[in-house]
Design an enzyme around this catalytic site. Structure first.
Site, mmCIF file in Angstrom:
data_model
loop_
_atom_site.group_PDB
_atom_site.id
_atom_site.type_symbol
_atom_site.label_atom_id
_atom_site.label_comp_id
_atom_site.label_asym_id
_atom_site.label_seq_id
_atom_site.Cartn_x
_atom_site.Cartn_y
_atom_site.Cartn_z
ATOM 1 N N CYS A 195 -0.328 4.063 2.235
ATOM 2 C CA CYS A 195 -0.114 3.741 3.654
ATOM 3 C C CYS A 195 1.333 3.968 4.066
ATOM 4 C CB CYS A 195 -0.466 2.271 3.924
ATOM 5 S SG CYS A 195 -2.143 1.791 3.501
ATOM 6 N N ASP A 196 2.281 3.552 3.226
ATOM 7 C CA ASP A 196 3.662 3.416 3.659
ATOM 8 C C ASP A 196 4.672 4.253 2.904
ATOM 9 O OD1 ASP A 196 2.639 1.522 5.373
ATOM 10 O OD2 ASP A 196 3.104 -0.167 4.073
ATOM 11 N N CYS A 243 0.842 -1.204 0.000
ATOM 12 C CA CYS A 243 0.000 0.000 0.000
ATOM 13 C C CYS A 243 0.874 1.249 0.000
ATOM 14 C CB CYS A 243 -0.930 -0.010 1.208
ATOM 15 S SG CYS A 243 -1.987 1.443 1.326
#
Length: 359
Positions: free
Chosen positions: A136-137, A133
């Protein structure tokens, strides 16, 4: 018989449980015997969930949601659902060990799983330089050389997004033909931070405690070579967890559960769906939580329209006991990771090798 049964936990399932329970409907939730809390149980830092300015551990966030759902009267069943019969007015749910349950409404919150490469090293280094993701990261890889594996729109979107943080992004694809749409591919090709390695497969992700590179095999010549990098994003698709309801409710062309417009209503009356099992685009904790709220409100409205004689069949004794059932997984002590102690109940369902960071 219960008013509402919720299958699956995670942000969508727990949010649905909170709203249903606050409405006094005493839901029963099947959390699974092992993967309690969903995909966020495999994260460390969650920095983009509203209300946590300093971030929150994924397992801790799920524990707080669980406690909130239980506080309002949700009964948790730590068991796997083996089969469901959703066709009639009364829905039937069979579990592995707890027997059969009946409910007037069912909320499906089984989520989805990132499609993996299937490598041993992928599992071992998950959360240690491997992610599924970018939103996300991505911020954890500032000024680094990272790679994106895949050839579809998702891979192009991930690669383009990651150039906000990384110095260099290498797209790795098994052929020189891409499934991505023309506009997405052209946008990625025009980005000076993105380079391309095609006609190769990832044979191994290198590194002991952290990703240090990948070993690639040429699909034409069979030659192998190493590519040094510090992070790898796998973008080869998602697999919605719909096996339980396949053949009973309608799915979309992409394989997620089909719902009516912005609602959570499926093709069967009294059956609702929320979270990643209906979302093939956003797949964020906050959007999952929002759709869990929608499912709860839709279920409540559905129950309000049922005949009084059917509602009267709901068992008075179905209310949960004051002491919630304990998880069948025993954990001796709460381990520490990076100075943060993980909740011992949730940690029992979490392998260290499965940790990753969510931004």
């Amino acid at each position: 018989m219960r008013n509402v049964a919720i299958i699956g936990s995670g942000p969508a399932g727990y949010t649905a449980a909170i709203y249903v329970a606050r409405a006094g409907l005493k839901p029963v939730m099947f959390t699974s015997a092992v993967t309690v809390g969903g995909e966020l149980m495999n994260t460390t830092d969650v920095e983009n969930f509203p209300g946590f300015p300093d971030g929150v551990m994924g397992p801790d966030l799920m524990q707080k949601m669980q406690e909130q759902a239980e506080r309002f009267g949700t009964e948790l069943v730590y068991d796997d659902v083996e089969s469901v019969d959703l066709s009639g007015e009364i829905k039937r749910i069979r579990t592995s060990y707890s027997g059969e349950y009946e409910a007037l409404a069912v909320i499906i919150a089984t989520g989805s799983a990132y499609r993996r490469l299937g490598l041993e090293s992928e599992d071992r280094l998950a959360g240690r330089g491997i992610s599924w993701c970018a939103t996300c990261d991505g911020a954890f890889f500032k000024e680094q050389h990272i790679a994106v594996v895949g050839g579809g729109d998702s891979a192009m979107e991930e690669a383009t997004f990651l150039t906000r943080f990384a110095d260099r992004v290498t797209v790795i694809h098994r052929s020189d033909n891409f499934r991505a749409s023309k506009i997405m591919l052209e946008r990625a090709r025009a980005n000076p931070k993105i380079d391309w390695v095609t006609n190769v497969t990832v044979e191994e992700i290198l590194g002991d405690q952290q990703v240090s590179g990948v070993r690639l095999r040429d699909t034409v010549t069979g030659d192998e070579r190493k590519l040094d990098l510090t992070g790898i994003f796998v973008a080869i698709g998602n697999v919605p967890r719909t096996e339980l309801v396949a053949g009973q409710i309608d799915l979309t062309e992409s394989g997620v559960i089909a719902v009516e417009g912005r609602s959570s209503r499926t093709s069967l009356p009294g059956v609702f769906a929320c979270g990643d099992v209906v979302d093939d685009h956003y797949r964020q904790a906050i959007t999952a939580a929002g759709s869990g709220c929608t499912a709860a409100l839709d279920a409540e409205a559905y129950l309000a329209g049922l005949p009084a004689e059917l509602l009267a069949k709901v068992d008075e004794e179905s209310a949960p006991s004051e002491t919630p059932a304990e998880s069948p997984i025993e954990v001796a002590a709460a381990p520490e990771l990076g100075g943060i102690t993980l909740n011992p109940i949730d940690f029992g369902n979490l392998g260290l090798a499965g940790l990753k960071k969510e931004n």
